[in-house]
Scaffold this motif. Sequence first.
Motif, PDB file in Angstrom:
ATOM      1  N   MET A   1      16.068  11.853   3.468  1.00  0.00           N
ATOM      2  CA  MET A   1      14.687  12.233   3.345  1.00  0.00           C
ATOM      3  C   MET A   1      13.828  10.962   3.308  1.00  0.00           C
ATOM      4  O   MET A   1      14.146  10.013   2.614  1.00  0.00           O
ATOM      5  N   ILE A   2      12.754  10.984   4.070  1.00  0.00           N
ATOM      6  CA  ILE A   2      11.838   9.843   4.097  1.00  0.00           C
ATOM      7  C   ILE A   2      10.874   9.978   2.925  1.00  0.00           C
ATOM      8  O   ILE A   2      10.206  10.996   2.767  1.00  0.00           O
ATOM      9  N   LEU A   3      10.832   8.943   2.111  1.00  0.00           N
ATOM     10  CA  LEU A   3      10.020   8.943   0.899  1.00  0.00           C
ATOM     11  C   LEU A   3       8.725   8.169   1.120  1.00  0.00           C
ATOM     12  O   LEU A   3       8.691   7.254   1.941  1.00  0.00           O
ATOM     13  N   PRO A   4       7.665   8.499   0.383  1.00  0.00           N
ATOM     14  CA  PRO A   4       6.435   7.714   0.503  1.00  0.00           C
ATOM     15  C   PRO A   4       6.602   6.334  -0.134  1.00  0.00           C
ATOM     16  O   PRO A   4       7.289   6.187  -1.147  1.00  0.00           O
ATOM     17  N   ILE A   5       5.985   5.341   0.467  1.00  0.00           N
ATOM     18  CA  ILE A   5       6.012   3.967  -0.037  1.00  0.00           C
ATOM     19  C   ILE A   5       4.823   3.789  -0.992  1.00  0.00           C
ATOM     20  O   ILE A   5       3.694   4.123  -0.650  1.00  0.00           O
ATOM     21  N   VAL A   6       5.099   3.246  -2.164  1.00  0.00           N
ATOM     22  CA  VAL A   6       4.058   2.981  -3.150  1.00  0.00           C
ATOM     23  C   VAL A   6       3.186   1.828  -2.663  1.00  0.00           C
ATOM     24  O   VAL A   6       3.694   0.779  -2.269  1.00  0.00           O
ATOM     25  N   ALA A   7       1.876   2.034  -2.706  1.00  0.00           N
ATOM     26  CA  ALA A   7       0.926   1.034  -2.220  1.00  0.00           C
ATOM     27  C   ALA A   7       0.513   0.062  -3.317  1.00  0.00           C
ATOM     28  O   ALA A   7       0.531   0.393  -4.512  1.00  0.00           O
ATOM     29  N   TYR A   8       0.119  -1.124  -2.884  1.00  0.00           N
ATOM     30  CA  TYR A   8      -0.429  -2.141  -3.780  1.00  0.00           C
ATOM     31  C   TYR A   8      -1.468  -1.502  -4.698  1.00  0.00           C
ATOM     32  O   TYR A   8      -2.281  -0.696  -4.264  1.00  0.00           O
ATOM     33  N   GLY A   9      -1.423  -1.893  -5.971  1.00  0.00           N
ATOM     34  CA  GLY A   9      -2.353  -1.352  -6.955  1.00  0.00           C
ATOM     35  C   GLY A   9      -1.695  -0.345  -7.883  1.00  0.00           C
ATOM     36  O   GLY A   9      -2.179  -0.093  -8.981  1.00  0.00           O
ATOM     37  N   HIS A  10      -0.580   0.238  -7.460  1.00  0.00           N
ATOM     38  CA  HIS A  10       0.145   1.190  -8.299  1.00  0.00           C
ATOM     39  C   HIS A  10       0.850   0.407  -9.405  1.00  0.00           C
ATOM     40  O   HIS A  10       1.503  -0.604  -9.136  1.00  0.00           O
ATOM     41  N   PRO A  11       0.745   0.865 -10.662  1.00  0.00           N
ATOM     42  CA  PRO A  11       1.323   0.091 -11.777  1.00  0.00           C
ATOM     43  C   PRO A  11       2.838  -0.112 -11.708  1.00  0.00           C
ATOM     44  O   PRO A  11       3.339  -1.097 -12.247  1.00  0.00           O
ATOM     45  N   ASP A 160       2.049 -13.074  -5.080  1.00  0.00           N
ATOM     46  CA  ASP A 160       2.043 -13.884  -6.302  1.00  0.00           C
ATOM     47  C   ASP A 160       2.480 -15.320  -6.013  1.00  0.00           C
ATOM     48  O   ASP A 160       2.268 -16.207  -6.836  1.00  0.00           O
ATOM     49  N   HIS A 161       3.113 -15.538  -4.869  1.00  0.00           N
ATOM     50  CA  HIS A 161       3.623 -16.860  -4.500  1.00  0.00           C
ATOM     51  C   HIS A 161       2.634 -17.670  -3.648  1.00  0.00           C
ATOM     52  O   HIS A 161       2.945 -18.791  -3.258  1.00  0.00           O
ATOM     53  N   ILE A 162       1.484 -17.088  -3.330  1.00  0.00           N
ATOM     54  CA  ILE A 162       0.520 -17.835  -2.517  1.00  0.00           C
ATOM     55  C   ILE A 162      -0.547 -18.450  -3.406  1.00  0.00           C
ATOM     56  O   ILE A 162      -0.745 -18.042  -4.547  1.00  0.00           O
ATOM     57  N   LYS A 163      -1.249 -19.414  -2.872  1.00  0.00           N
ATOM     58  CA  LYS A 163      -2.256 -20.144  -3.641  1.00  0.00           C
ATOM     59  C   LYS A 163      -3.386 -19.197  -4.082  1.00  0.00           C
ATOM     60  O   LYS A 163      -3.761 -18.294  -3.348  1.00  0.00           O
ATOM     61  N   PRO A 164      -3.952 -19.432  -5.290  1.00  0.00           N
ATOM     62  CA  PRO A 164      -5.007 -18.559  -5.817  1.00  0.00           C
ATOM     63  C   PRO A 164      -6.201 -18.393  -4.871  1.00  0.00           C
ATOM     64  O   PRO A 164      -6.736 -17.288  -4.747  1.00  0.00           O
ATOM     65  N   LEU A 165      -6.586 -19.466  -4.196  1.00  0.00           N
ATOM     66  CA  LEU A 165      -7.725 -19.359  -3.282  1.00  0.00           C
ATOM     67  C   LEU A 165      -7.400 -18.389  -2.144  1.00  0.00           C
ATOM     68  O   LEU A 165      -8.228 -17.549  -1.775  1.00  0.00           O
ATOM     69  N   LYS A 166      -6.201 -18.480  -1.593  1.00  0.00           N
ATOM     70  CA  LYS A 166      -5.788 -17.588  -0.511  1.00  0.00           C
ATOM     71  C   LYS A 166      -5.783 -16.140  -1.002  1.00  0.00           C
ATOM     72  O   LYS A 166      -6.219 -15.230  -0.295  1.00  0.00           O
ATOM     73  N   ARG A 167      -5.291 -15.931  -2.242  1.00  0.00           N
ATOM     74  CA  ARG A 167      -5.254 -14.583  -2.803  1.00  0.00           C
ATOM     75  C   ARG A 167      -6.672 -14.045  -2.991  1.00  0.00           C
ATOM     76  O   ARG A 167      -6.943 -12.869  -2.747  1.00  0.00           O
ATOM     77  N   LYS A 168      -7.577 -14.928  -3.401  1.00  0.00           N
ATOM     78  CA  LYS A 168      -8.973 -14.526  -3.584  1.00  0.00           C
ATOM     79  C   LYS A 168      -9.575 -14.083  -2.244  1.00  0.00           C
ATOM     80  O   LYS A 168     -10.336 -13.116  -2.183  1.00  0.00           O
ATOM     81  N   LEU A 169      -9.224 -14.794  -1.174  1.00  0.00           N
ATOM     82  CA  LEU A 169      -9.717 -14.437   0.155  1.00  0.00           C
ATOM     83  C   LEU A 169      -9.158 -13.086   0.631  1.00  0.00           C
ATOM     84  O   LEU A 169      -9.763 -12.434   1.478  1.00  0.00           O
ATOM     85  N   LEU A 170      -8.009 -12.691   0.079  1.00  0.00           N
ATOM     86  CA  LEU A 170      -7.390 -11.411   0.453  1.00  0.00           C
ATOM     87  C   LEU A 170      -7.867 -10.248  -0.418  1.00  0.00           C
ATOM     88  O   LEU A 170      -7.499  -9.105  -0.175  1.00  0.00           O
ATOM     89  N   LYS A 171      -8.682 -10.539  -1.427  1.00  0.00           N
ATOM     90  CA  LYS A 171      -9.049  -9.522  -2.415  1.00  0.00           C
ATOM     91  C   LYS A 171      -9.603  -8.241  -1.781  1.00  0.00           C
ATOM     92  O   LYS A 171      -9.202  -7.138  -2.156  1.00  0.00           O
ATOM     93  N   ARG A 172     -10.507  -8.360  -0.831  1.00  0.00           N
ATOM     94  CA  ARG A 172     -11.093  -7.159  -0.227  1.00  0.00           C
ATOM     95  C   ARG A 172     -10.020  -6.308   0.466  1.00  0.00           C
ATOM     96  O   ARG A 172      -9.991  -5.089   0.310  1.00  0.00           O
ATOM     97  N   LYS A 173      -9.129  -6.968   1.219  1.00  0.00           N
ATOM     98  CA  LYS A 173      -8.055  -6.227   1.889  1.00  0.00           C
ATOM     99  C   LYS A 173      -7.141  -5.553   0.872  1.00  0.00           C
ATOM    100  O   LYS A 173      -6.721  -4.414   1.056  1.00  0.00           O
ATOM    101  N   LEU A 174      -6.806  -6.285  -0.203  1.00  0.00           N
ATOM    102  CA  LEU A 174      -5.943  -5.723  -1.242  1.00  0.00           C
ATOM    103  C   LEU A 174      -6.620  -4.536  -1.934  1.00  0.00           C
ATOM    104  O   LEU A 174      -5.976  -3.511  -2.200  1.00  0.00           O
ATOM    105  N   ASP A 175      -7.924  -4.659  -2.215  1.00  0.00           N
ATOM    106  CA  ASP A 175      -8.671  -3.553  -2.822  1.00  0.00           C
ATOM    107  C   ASP A 175      -8.679  -2.340  -1.902  1.00  0.00           C
ATOM    108  O   ASP A 175      -8.530  -1.200  -2.363  1.00  0.00           O
ATOM    109  N   ASP A 176      -8.844  -2.566  -0.602  1.00  0.00           N
ATOM    110  CA  ASP A 176      -8.815  -1.459   0.360  1.00  0.00           C
ATOM    111  C   ASP A 176      -7.466  -0.747   0.343  1.00  0.00           C
ATOM    112  O   ASP A 176      -7.402   0.486   0.383  1.00  0.00           O
ATOM    113  N   ILE A 177      -6.376  -1.524   0.266  1.00  0.00           N
ATOM    114  CA  ILE A 177      -5.047  -0.918   0.210  1.00  0.00           C
ATOM    115  C   ILE A 177      -4.924  -0.063  -1.045  1.00  0.00           C
ATOM    116  O   ILE A 177      -4.483   1.086  -0.988  1.00  0.00           O
ATOM    117  N   SER A 178      -5.323  -0.599  -2.192  1.00  0.00           N
ATOM    118  CA  SER A 178      -5.174   0.145  -3.447  1.00  0.00           C
ATOM    119  C   SER A 178      -6.042   1.397  -3.484  1.00  0.00           C
ATOM    120  O   SER A 178      -5.714   2.360  -4.176  1.00  0.00           O
TER     121      SER A 178
END
Length: 192
Positions: A1-11, A160-178
């Motif tokens: 059975m194919i299961l749903p993948i948990v998206a970023y933002g899920h605890p 979590d392994h990328i530089k904080p500035l790079k993660r900050k630049l990804l924030k909008r995309k990450l928020d969209d995923i969550s």
Amino acid sequence: MILPIVAYGHPILRTISKDITPDYPALQNLIADMWETMYHSNGVGLAAPQINKDIRLFVVDSAQIIANLDKEEKEEFPNDEGVKEVFINAHIQTLEGEDWAYNEGCLSIPKIREDVFRPEEVTIEYVDENFLPKTRTFNGITARVILHEYDHIEGKLFIDHIKPLKRKLLKRKLDDISRGKIRVDYRMMFSK
């Protein structure tokens, strides 16, 4: 059975997973479902937290990556033939070698890829799907895939392994995923 993948933002993706025993309910079915889900989603690894289970279980098929490398790329990883393996109750014993960069992605963080530095080699202790104990050393791309999946059972993500500035630049995309504002070819589960 194919299961749903948990998206970023899920605890659950930030939860440290628990060891299990051989009597874990329907374990063989769960493992089969994880393989099916991983292949359906075009993944090379899948950890239990990604299907909403807080247990120390992940599956890896790095053999498909190695098989698809061209001759020059294979020469970069002469000791890596790839594996197709189930890892239960995995615990890292040692990390060796130089950290090296590779462009990683994650089924739980779709459409985002970043260079991540990880050690060349990992020695890991685990049990297989039959609960036979193993201690093995992996290197190259296989070590990387194992370390990526291992991070999941430790409540960590590749970002979590990328530089904080790079993660900050990804924030909008990450928020969209969550928030579920993303389209992928597989079912996803979002936090409420």
